[in-house]
Enzyme design. Structure first.
Site, short mmCIF file in Angstrom:
data_model
loop_
_atom_site.label_atom_id
_atom_site.label_comp_id
_atom_site.label_asym_id
_atom_site.label_seq_id
_atom_site.Cartn_x
_atom_site.Cartn_y
_atom_site.Cartn_z
N ARG A 47 0.85 -1.21 0.00
CA ARG A 47 0.00 0.00 0.00
C ARG A 47 0.88 1.25 0.00
O ARG A 47 1.99 1.23 0.55
CB ARG A 47 -0.86 0.05 1.26
CG ARG A 47 -1.93 -0.99 1.35
CD ARG A 47 -2.88 -0.62 2.51
NE ARG A 47 -4.00 -1.53 2.53
CZ ARG A 47 -3.98 -2.70 3.13
NH1 ARG A 47 -2.91 -3.09 3.77
NH2 ARG A 47 -5.04 -3.48 3.11
N HIS A 66 -13.63 25.65 -11.48
CA HIS A 66 -13.24 26.93 -10.87
C HIS A 66 -14.35 27.51 -9.99
O HIS A 66 -14.13 27.84 -8.82
CB HIS A 66 -12.89 27.91 -12.00
CG HIS A 66 -12.50 29.26 -11.51
ND1 HIS A 66 -13.40 30.29 -11.42
CD2 HIS A 66 -11.32 29.75 -11.05
CE1 HIS A 66 -12.78 31.36 -10.94
NE2 HIS A 66 -11.51 31.04 -10.72
N GLU A 70 -9.99 56.16 6.30
CA GLU A 70 -10.04 55.52 4.98
C GLU A 70 -9.39 56.38 3.91
O GLU A 70 -9.45 56.07 2.73
CB GLU A 70 -11.48 55.12 4.61
CG GLU A 70 -12.51 56.18 4.86
CD GLU A 70 -13.93 55.71 4.62
OE1 GLU A 70 -14.14 54.61 4.09
OE2 GLU A 70 -14.86 56.48 4.96
N GLY A 119 -11.18 51.85 7.47
CA GLY A 119 -12.02 51.41 6.35
C GLY A 119 -11.08 51.01 5.22
O GLY A 119 -10.70 51.84 4.39
N CYS A 158 -12.86 47.86 9.73
CA CYS A 158 -14.24 47.53 9.34
C CYS A 158 -14.36 47.35 7.82
O CYS A 158 -15.45 47.17 7.31
CB CYS A 158 -15.22 48.56 9.84
SG CYS A 158 -14.91 50.19 9.17
#
Ligand code: PEP
Ligand code: MG
Length: 847
Positions: free
Chosen positions: A77, A425, A715, A736, A801
């Site tokens: 095996r 995919h 951000e 952000g 966030c």
């Protein structure tokens, strides 16, 4: 002999065998030997011995065969380092030849002897001599005549008589298995399963136990839990007079293991053997600290364990197995937590179509990624992105997906493809993302040019029509059936509780609606980290006052329109506070440019003109005037708050009034108010002073006191760089990373799809930075922002966030940067909780 040779080693309790030198199977067999379980004598060949075999360096066959006696009968095996990487199939009954056949005819009867010999001849012919399997198709496998025919076919085709010397047979089997492993196809297959290109193969040569012969003889497999649920249940089959995994192949004739109303069982046929088998498997579970499947043979009533493998399992079963092992004190809770791949929880976390709901089935395909979602049909990834940007759920319908569809898939709530199977995919990516996905829906006719799909009965569905993808059953449904939130079983809940006990970074959710908030709370979010308020203004009853507000020339008219919006906003926030029961809720003040709320076509303008009682030309002119060349960098976020301050005044008032209302009913609420798109401290000062003034007004009007926290969403790169001065104004900063990535790269988050796959393919970016946090560039800004902010204000609360917040790698980054919490979409909250727990544990193990 073998004991001294690390490459051809008899498996004993003390032999030097390790998974990375001899493979997982050899190591497992040694563990079984150490437990004194009845394992047939086995020799392990190391990776380097097998590598040598492939290039013709044969081991000393006499030495190899010595432990197996005069007339060796063997099986071989594969033993790769990780059993999931596969390997060539086992070959049984090596050593069978004409002489042993004659002996076996006397001992076992002619039929049994012929069956054993024939099996070997066939597998040798096909796998070693590489003869055409068709040669043996019509041969009767149970008769001596069949054996003669097979030997003759071998002789004719291979132009040699069937080898009789066990050493010759074994050498040929070993060499062919070693070569198969080194072949290109096998290498590509195992690389697809995560194996390194140079992964080694070990082989184990084991004394045969015959499941064929006198007394109760046979073979089977056993495991103690169900592979899909993980619930305790003796599972497997046994087949008298069989070898290998025949019991599973010939399922219909095979016996149940435990007594079963559906048919005869091993327990009834051979109670002692069954009891032994159960005890052995339970011992394996206890000592190997894992749910194992045992391959066994019974020879004349006695059980032998031939092999043990970790049982295959669904994500749900993996969680239950790990939790049960910990509850039985076989493994520590910490180990249970480390055994679950956080992303695998996605499978447990998704909404499903309510079984009681009416299902208007259009077609069925391959159920490629679990969960169900409803959305409007779109036929391209760019449409999917546009739809997501409008806040509209969409189902991406493609003939098949390719890497360039990845952004479209991220934007869609589900995917449907005409072609493909479980490893195509769309299926692989869909499962990875936890995106419901049905592939291979070939019953449907996809007409991409006409933007239509047609169902077998003639029904057609066009772009924009609403369909539901049930990735759990494979059904494509028309319309929007009732849904059930993801099922949380007790094992999952337990795992989450254990995660929370060890993790040291908070997990909140991004939630805009009461439904999102309820999901977030169910998934154990510690609060809302981002409530995007703009979505609240798109509902029909709010859009008109919103538009009136936008069209108002005077502050007083603007205030009148906002007064109509106030009670609605107050109700929105009260509801969120109620659902979150005193947990923090961070509300972001209005962010998008105002023109997003205006109609985009003539008909819409006409309707608006009617509603506002204005000439159409006035409306059209205002709509045009509000248009911007680059709205994402234009009049949005705090720039609105500074120039049209009444909007933020209204929102602040709604938040404070809702705070008072919700605190009266339940746990006290301390709202968090977040200012978007800040780039200068003065912006914060201006907004802060107005919000403070609104708070003072509400306090004096109501006679009620309340607290609130003000924060800035970092951000823009400038906000990160100037975090020190900004931090002095606020109690928290939340990064952000969606906009911050956009602005750091100067790369539009809505248009990057056009060249992103080329960029990733050419190695310009290692990954799409909108999906995987760019720790080098954007991450640098996060670190700078965090350090400067904290230096100016040591108690400053930091968080993330952006979309990256739910991704285990980003959580590691944020934790290292000392963030207090991450905030991600509700469905990713459990993934984040577990990922965070694992990070804390890994630090404990290797700080
Ligand atoms: C961000 O920019 O990272 C963010 C969370 O806000 P939005 O995605 O709403 O722009
Ligand atoms: Mg943003």
């Amino acid at each position: 002999m073998q004991k001294d040779d690390p490459h051809t080693t008899l498996i004993t309790a003390t032999a030097p065998i390790a998974p990375n030198t001899h493979g997982g199977r050899a190591k497992c067999l040694q563990r079984l030997v150490r437990l004194d379980l009845p394992v047939p004598r086995t020799v392990a060949l190391s990776f380097s011995a097998v590598h040598g075999l492939a290039s013709g360096q044969m081991p000393d066959m006499a030495k190899l065969l010595a432990p197996f006696g005069e007339q060796p009968l063997l099986c071989v095996r594969p033993s790769s380092e990780d059993p999931d990487w596969g390997g060539p199939g086992a070959v049984l009954n090596i050593g069978m030849n004409d002489a042993i056949y004659v002996d076996f005819c006397d001992a076992l009867g002619q039929e049994a002897a012929a069956q054993i010999y024939l099996r070997f001849v066939q597998s040798y012919a096909i796998h070693v001599a590489r003869l055409d399997p068709d040669l043996f198709e019509d041969i009767d496998s149970d008769s001596p005549d069949g054996l003669s025919a097979a030997l003759k076919a071998y002789e004719d085709e291979a132009e040699e008589s069937f080898p009789q010397d066990p050493a010759v047979q074994l050498a040929a089997v070993l060499r062919s298995m070693a070569r198969a492993w080194e072949g290109t196809t096998a290498r590509l297959l195992r690389q697809a399963k995560g194996a390194p290109a140079d992964a080694g193969l070990g082989l184990v040569v084991q004394q045969m136990v015959f499941g064929i012969g006198s007394g109760e003889s046979g073979s089977g497999v056993i495991q103690l839990v169900d592979s899909s649920s993980g619930e305790p249940q003796i599972t497997g089959r046994y087949l008298s007079q069989s070898q290998g995994r025949d019991a599973l192949v010939k399922g219909a004739e095979a016996l149940f293991l435990e007594a079963d109303a559906r048919g005869p069982s091993l327990e009834e046929l051979a109670p002692q053997a069954f009891a032994d088998l159960k005890a052995y498997t339970a011992l394996m579970r206890r000592k190997l600290r894992e749910e194992m499947q045992a391959e066994f043979a019974i020879e004349n009533g006695k059980v032998h364990l031939l092999d043990g493998v970790r049982i295959a399992r669904s994500a749900r079963a993996a969680v239950r197995i790990a939790v049960d092992l910990a509850k039985d004190k076989i493994i520590a809770k910490e180990e249970a937590l480390l055994r679950i791949e956080p992303r695998a929880l996605n499978e447990l976390l998704h909404r499903q179509v309510d079984p009681a709901a009416m299902r208007d089935r259009i077609a069925t395909g391959v159920a490629a990624s679990p969960g169900a979602a409803t959305g409007r049909i779109v036929f391209s990834s760019s449409e999917a992105q546009a739809s997501a940007a409008r806040g509209e759920a969409c189902v991406l319908v493609r003939r098949e997906t390719a890497p360039e569809d990845i952004r479209g898939m991220h934007a869609a709530v589900a995917v449907l493809t005409e072609r493909g199977g479980m490893t195509s995919h769309a299926a692989v990516i869909g499962r990875g993302m936890g995106l419901p996905c049905v592939v291979g829906a070939s019953e449907l006719t996809f007409n991409l040019q006409a933007r239509l799909i047609s169902a077998p009965g003639g029904r057609t569905f066009k772009e924009g029509d609403v369909i539901t993808i049930d990735g759990t059953s494979g059904d494509v449904l028309a319309g929007e059936p009732a849904m059930l939130e993801a099922a949380h079983d007790d094992a999952f809940q337990e795992l989450m509780v254990w995660s929370d006990a060890v993790r040291d970074i908070g997990v909140r959710a991004n939630a805009d609606t009461p439904t999102d908030a309820a999901t977030a709370r169910n998934f154990g979010a510690e609060g809302i980290g981002l409530c995007r308020t703009e979505h609240m203004f798109f509902e029909a009853d709010r859009l008109t006052p919103m538009r009136e507000m936008i069209f108002a020339d005077k502050a007083q008219d603007r205030r009148a329109a906002l007064e109509r919006l106030l009670p609605m906003q107050r109700e929105d926030f009260t509801e969120l506070f109620r659902i979150m029961q005193g947990k923090p809720v961070c509300i972001r003040l209005l962010d998008p440019p105002l023109h997003e709320f205006l109609p985009h076509d003539k008909a819409g303008c006409r309707e608006l003109a009617e509603a506002l009682d204005l000439p159409l030309s006035d409306v059209t002119r205002r709509v045009e005037a509000l248009g911007e060349y680059n709205p994402m960098l234009g009049m949005r976020g705090v720039r609105l708050g500074v120039t049209v301050p009444e909007i933020y005044d209204m929102q602040a008032r709604a938040i404070f009034e809702a705070t008072i209302a919700a605190s009266r009913e339940g746990a006290p609420v301390v709202p968090e108010i977040m200012i978007p798109l800040v780039s200068a401290m003065r912006e914060v000062e201006l907004v802060k002073s107005r919000i403070d003034a609104v708070a003072a007004e509400v306090r004096s009007e109501t006679g009620q006191d309340f607290e609130y926290r003000l924060g800035v969403m970092v951000e823009t790169p400038r906000a990160a760089l100037r975090a020190d001065e900004i931090a002095t104004q606020v109690s928290f900063l939340s990064f952000g990373t969606n906009d911050l990535t956009q602005m750091t790269y100067g790369l539009s988050r809505d248009d990057a799809g056009r060249f992103m796959s080329a960029y990733v393919q050419l190695g310009v970016y290692p990954e799409d930075p909108f999906h995987t946090l760019d720790t080098d560039g954007v991450g640098e800004l996060l670190k700078i922002g965090a350090e400067r902010g904290r230096a100016a204000s040591p108690d400053l609360v930091l968080s993330i966030c952006g979309e990256h917040g739910g991704n285990p790698e980003s959580i590691a980054f944020c934790r290292n940067a000392g963030f207090s919490y991450v905030s991600c979409s509700p469905f990713r909250v459990p993934v984040a909780r577990l990922a965070a727990a694992q990070l804390a544990l890994q630090d404990k193990i290797a700080p």
